[in-house]
Design an enzyme around this catalytic site. Structure first.
Site, mmCIF file in Angstrom:
data_model
loop_
_atom_site.group_PDB
_atom_site.id
_atom_site.type_symbol
_atom_site.label_atom_id
_atom_site.label_comp_id
_atom_site.label_asym_id
_atom_site.label_seq_id
_atom_site.Cartn_x
_atom_site.Cartn_y
_atom_site.Cartn_z
ATOM 1 N N GLU A 53 0.814 -1.222 0.000
ATOM 2 C CA GLU A 53 0.000 0.000 0.000
ATOM 3 C C GLU A 53 0.843 1.266 0.000
ATOM 4 O O GLU A 53 1.291 1.725 1.051
ATOM 5 C CB GLU A 53 -0.942 0.017 1.222
ATOM 6 C CG GLU A 53 -1.799 1.278 1.268
ATOM 7 C CD GLU A 53 -2.770 1.340 2.447
ATOM 8 O OE1 GLU A 53 -2.732 0.449 3.302
ATOM 9 O OE2 GLU A 53 -3.547 2.300 2.501
ATOM 10 N N LYS A 56 -2.414 -1.913 -3.315
ATOM 11 C CA LYS A 56 -3.472 -1.050 -2.750
ATOM 12 C C LYS A 56 -3.060 0.403 -2.920
ATOM 13 O O LYS A 56 -2.412 0.986 -2.041
ATOM 14 C CB LYS A 56 -3.681 -1.409 -1.276
ATOM 15 C CG LYS A 56 -4.657 -0.507 -0.543
ATOM 16 C CD LYS A 56 -5.103 -1.110 0.771
ATOM 17 C CE LYS A 56 -5.980 -0.123 1.525
ATOM 18 N NZ LYS A 56 -6.675 -0.722 2.655
HETATM 19 P P1 13P Z 1 -9.340 4.169 3.882
HETATM 20 O O1 13P Z 1 -10.130 3.449 2.824
HETATM 21 O O2 13P Z 1 -10.187 4.764 4.974
HETATM 22 O O3 13P Z 1 -8.337 5.115 3.293
HETATM 23 O O4 13P Z 1 -8.506 3.057 4.677
HETATM 24 C C1 13P Z 1 -7.838 2.102 3.973
HETATM 25 C C2 13P Z 1 -6.617 1.702 4.688
HETATM 26 O O5 13P Z 1 -6.381 0.531 4.936
HETATM 27 C C3 13P Z 1 -5.631 2.727 5.049
HETATM 28 O O6 13P Z 1 -4.451 2.113 5.425
#
Ligand code: 13P
Length: 341
Positions: free
Chosen positions: A178, A220
């Site tokens: 991510e 992500k």
């Molecule tokens: P949000 O969809 O609220 O941005 O959260 C996703 C997430 O895992 C952030 O690390």
């Protein structure tokens, strides 16, 4: 099962038509921040009650194939004593675990940050696996500013994500990678596109150097958006076009699924943007899906408000939001559906 079969089986369970991931891995300070506006206190018991409400939602497994958990939750049980990871597995939902330990300023790169948590990661993963976790998540954060992110920040963060992902795969755990480019600031859509492209390029270069098998990971990313304070708003079509452009340039076709974070978008915006990508672009090499935290949970928290008697209404809100995002996976969502129950 050997490691490769294990990774393949987990990816197959996580990446299914019409499904996405629920991010329920808020850290202690973050969950307190989410509970506060709805009048709920954050205690070990209220967090357990809330998360067990989420995971026992009847039929959730039709739309949600994975849930990212916070460490504490892996140890908690539903009201009937079933461990929460097992509750998810019974719904055909893969339990996963956030393994990073939050971020600190990156020395030498003012304004950039770096995430901690690599020390002892392999040992921690073995424990989490014993508790039922089959995938992991690690988040690096990039703020857009006049001088940020710096090239040093981009390279250092990419290196962390790759080192984390390589350790996960060695332990038979699928890594969610991510790199979150924040929505804060007054930058343009074009500027956000350029930052995302540089970030993703560095991430995949590092993943390659660290021999991460792209077939056994999930990306992500953020959607490509103008900053929150930028004067011009972008349409869902503009966001979809810019986001898909960057992904095509930077994400190898071997990656099975791209699951966006919602990053502060409203639930309806997050769903509409994903829907538009899937409606306008066919034949993309990866699945385009969701891994939303706030955009799935906002209406649930409002319906729940910390009260046990609101449990059914809160579950209904989660079911509905998950269902709408499932439609967006097929490009079949329409904003009018927001008014139906
Ligand atoms: P949000 O969809 O609220 O941005 O959260 C996703 C997430 O895992 C952030 O690390």
């Amino acid at each position: 099962m050997d490691i490769e079969d294990e990774l393949q089986a987990t990816i197959a369970d996580m990446v299914q038509p019409g499904t996405g991931i629920l991010a329920a891995d808020e850290s202690l300070p973050t969950i307190a921040k989410r509970f506060k506006p709805v009048g709920a206190e954050s205690t070990e018991e209220t967090r357990r009650a809330y998360r067990s409400l989420l995971f026992t939602t009847p039929g959730l497994g039709k739309f949600i194939s994975g849930v990212i958990l916070f460490e504490e939750t892996l140890d908690q049980r539903a009201d009937d004593g079933t461990p929460l990871a097992q509750v998810l597995a019974q719904q055909n939902i893969v339990p996963g675990i956030k393994v990073d330990k939050g971020k600190i300023p990156l020395a030498g790169a003012p304004g950039d940050e770096i995430t901690q948590g690599l020390d002892g990661l392999a040992e921690r993963l073995r424990v989490y696996k014993g508790q039922g976790a089959r995938f992991a998540k690690w988040r690096e954060v990039y703020a857009i500013g006049e001088r940020n992110p710096t090239q040093l920040g981009i390279d250092a963060n990419a290196e962390m994500l790759a080192r984390y992902a390589a350790v996960c795969q060695e332990e038979g755990v699928v890594p969610i990678v991510e790199p979150e480019v924040l929505i804060d600031g007054d930058h343009s859509l074009q500027h956000c596109l350029e930052v995302n492209e540089a970030v993703l390029h560095a991430v995949f270069h590092a993943l390659h150097r660290h021999r991460v098998v792209l077939e056994y990971m999930v990306l992500k990313p953020s959607m490509v958006l103008p900053g929150k304070l930028h004067p011009a708003r972008a349409t869902a079509e503009q966001v979809a076009a810019a986001t898909v452009k960057v992904l095509r340039r930077a994400v190898p076709a071997a990656v099975p699924s791209i699951n966006f974070l919602s990053g502060g978008l409203s639930p309806a915006e997050a769903t509409a943007n994903l829907n538009t990508m899937n409606a306008l672009f066919s034949g993309l090499p990866w699945a385009l899906s969701f891994s939303y935290g706030r955009a799935l949970q906002e209406p649930v928290l409002q319906a729940w408000a910390g009260k046990a008697e609101n449990r059914a209404a809160a579950q209904q809100a989660l079911y509905r939001r998950a269902q709408l995002n499932s439609l967006a996976r097929y490009g079949k969502y329409q904003p009018e559906l927001e008014n139906e129950t």
